[in-house]
Write a protein that holds these residues in place. Structure first.
Motif, PDB file in Angstrom:
ATOM      1  N   ARG A   1       0.832  -1.212   0.000  1.00  0.00           N
ATOM      2  CA  ARG A   1       0.000   0.000   0.000  1.00  0.00           C
ATOM      3  C   ARG A   1       0.867   1.263   0.000  1.00  0.00           C
ATOM      4  O   ARG A   1       0.473   2.288  -0.571  1.00  0.00           O
ATOM      5  CB  ARG A   1      -0.944   0.009   1.198  1.00  0.00           C
ATOM      6  CG  ARG A   1      -1.800  -1.233   1.332  1.00  0.00           C
ATOM      7  CD  ARG A   1      -2.702  -1.423   0.121  1.00  0.00           C
ATOM      8  NE  ARG A   1      -4.005  -0.791   0.322  1.00  0.00           N
ATOM      9  CZ  ARG A   1      -4.965  -0.781  -0.593  1.00  0.00           C
ATOM     10  NH1 ARG A   1      -4.757  -1.343  -1.781  1.00  0.00           N
ATOM     11  NH2 ARG A   1      -6.116  -0.206  -0.344  1.00  0.00           N
TER      12      ARG A   1
ATOM     13  N   ASP B   1      -4.670   4.574   2.599  1.00  0.00           N
ATOM     14  CA  ASP B   1      -5.107   3.440   3.415  1.00  0.00           C
ATOM     15  C   ASP B   1      -4.487   3.589   4.806  1.00  0.00           C
ATOM     16  O   ASP B   1      -3.390   3.106   5.067  1.00  0.00           O
ATOM     17  CB  ASP B   1      -4.680   2.117   2.788  1.00  0.00           C
ATOM     18  CG  ASP B   1      -5.203   0.900   3.563  1.00  0.00           C
ATOM     19  OD1 ASP B   1      -5.784   1.094   4.646  1.00  0.00           O
ATOM     20  OD2 ASP B   1      -5.005  -0.234   3.092  1.00  0.00           O
TER      21      ASP B   1
ATOM     22  N   CYS C   1      -3.374   0.324   6.872  1.00  0.00           N
ATOM     23  CA  CYS C   1      -2.351  -0.638   6.462  1.00  0.00           C
ATOM     24  C   CYS C   1      -1.159  -0.562   7.414  1.00  0.00           C
ATOM     25  O   CYS C   1      -0.970   0.421   8.131  1.00  0.00           O
ATOM     26  CB  CYS C   1      -1.915  -0.399   5.018  1.00  0.00           C
ATOM     27  SG  CYS C   1      -0.889   1.068   4.763  1.00  0.00           S
TER      28      CYS C   1
END
Length: 260
Positions: A218, A233, A236
């Motif tokens: 990510r 994100d 993550c």
């Protein structure tokens, strides 16, 4: 304004990723942050969603005296985070500055001219070299954040950087200090990563941050969307690690007049 250079002469160590996400975490904590993209590749600019059409003024114009930092700064998608973008023109700056007086202090002088209270902290994303651009950043900064990849030649590259830091201290900037070394691209499945981490801690001690940044897909995907991983994100493992790293970093910064 606190000035932090994010530097390592080796490429591919997560330097720009670290600069973007630490800057984002500081902004999310309430700090007014300026990120200066000082790499001709302009990856920090792209990673914050500032496309080339928005880069009317850049760090090149700041360095050559055609623009002030306030004029060149543009807002990013992250609240309280502004960016001085970079363009390919910056790659020719080292040659253009050869005959200019105080060529090592161009960025420092530009930052000195920023009105007091405009930003709380400035991060400078340096190119992967120890040339005049990086020297300008080290002269302008008061602290140094070093991303260090968990791989075999990590300590060898670090020794070259430390030698340069000592030379800058001796000749140009006696106030420069190492804020911390951040271990990046750590792979828990790889015994070499653990061995390198142990070696770095044995060599440098407390200067190494406790937080380790893992290899995380990510983190790699986020720049293609023009977003820091913390926004792309935030759950993550890479984002969580950078949030923890920012907390550690804040704990090492000088006291400020305002709470952050």
């Amino acid at each position: 304004m606190i000035r932090i250079a994010v530097a390592n002469q080796k490429g591919g160590v997560g330097k720009t990723t670290t600069a973007i996400n630490v800057a984002t975490a500081l902004a999310a904590s309430g700090w007014r942050v300026l990120l200066i993209d000082f790499d001709p590749q302009g990856n920090a600019s792209t990673g914050l969603g500032v496309d080339r059409g928005q880069r009317e003024w850049s760090s090149y114009e700041v360095l050559t005296g055609q623009s002030t930092i306030v004029e060149a700064a543009v807002p990013s998608r992250v609240p309280r985070l502004d960016l001085v973008p970079a363009t390919e023109d910056l790659s020719g700056a080292e040659i253009e500055l050869i005959d200019i007086e105080q060529r090592t202090h161009r960025l420092a002088n530009a930052l000195d001219a920023v009105p007091a209270g405009k930003w709380d902290v400035c991060l400078i994303d340096c190119p992967p070299s120890l040339g005049l651009l990086t020297i300008n950043a080290l002269v302008a900064a008061r602290s140094l954040l070093v991303p260090l990849q968990c791989e075999f030649f990590a300590l060898e590259g670090l020794s070259q950087l430390l030698t340069t830091i000592e030379r800058v201290r001796a000749r140009f900037n006696s106030h420069l200090s190492i804020l911390g070394v951040a271990l990046t691209m750590y792979d828990r499945r790889n015994r070499l990563s653990e061995q390198v981490a142990q070696d770095v801690r044995a060599c440098l001690g407390d200067v190494v941050f406790e937080t380790v940044i893992p290899r995380n897909v990510r983190l790699s995907e986020a720049p293609s969307h023009g977003l820091p991983a913390l926004i792309y994100d935030h759950r993550c493992s890479g984002s969580e690690a950078y949030i923890a790293l920012a907390r550690e970093l804040i704990g090492r910064l000088p006291d400020m007049a305002r709470a952050a």
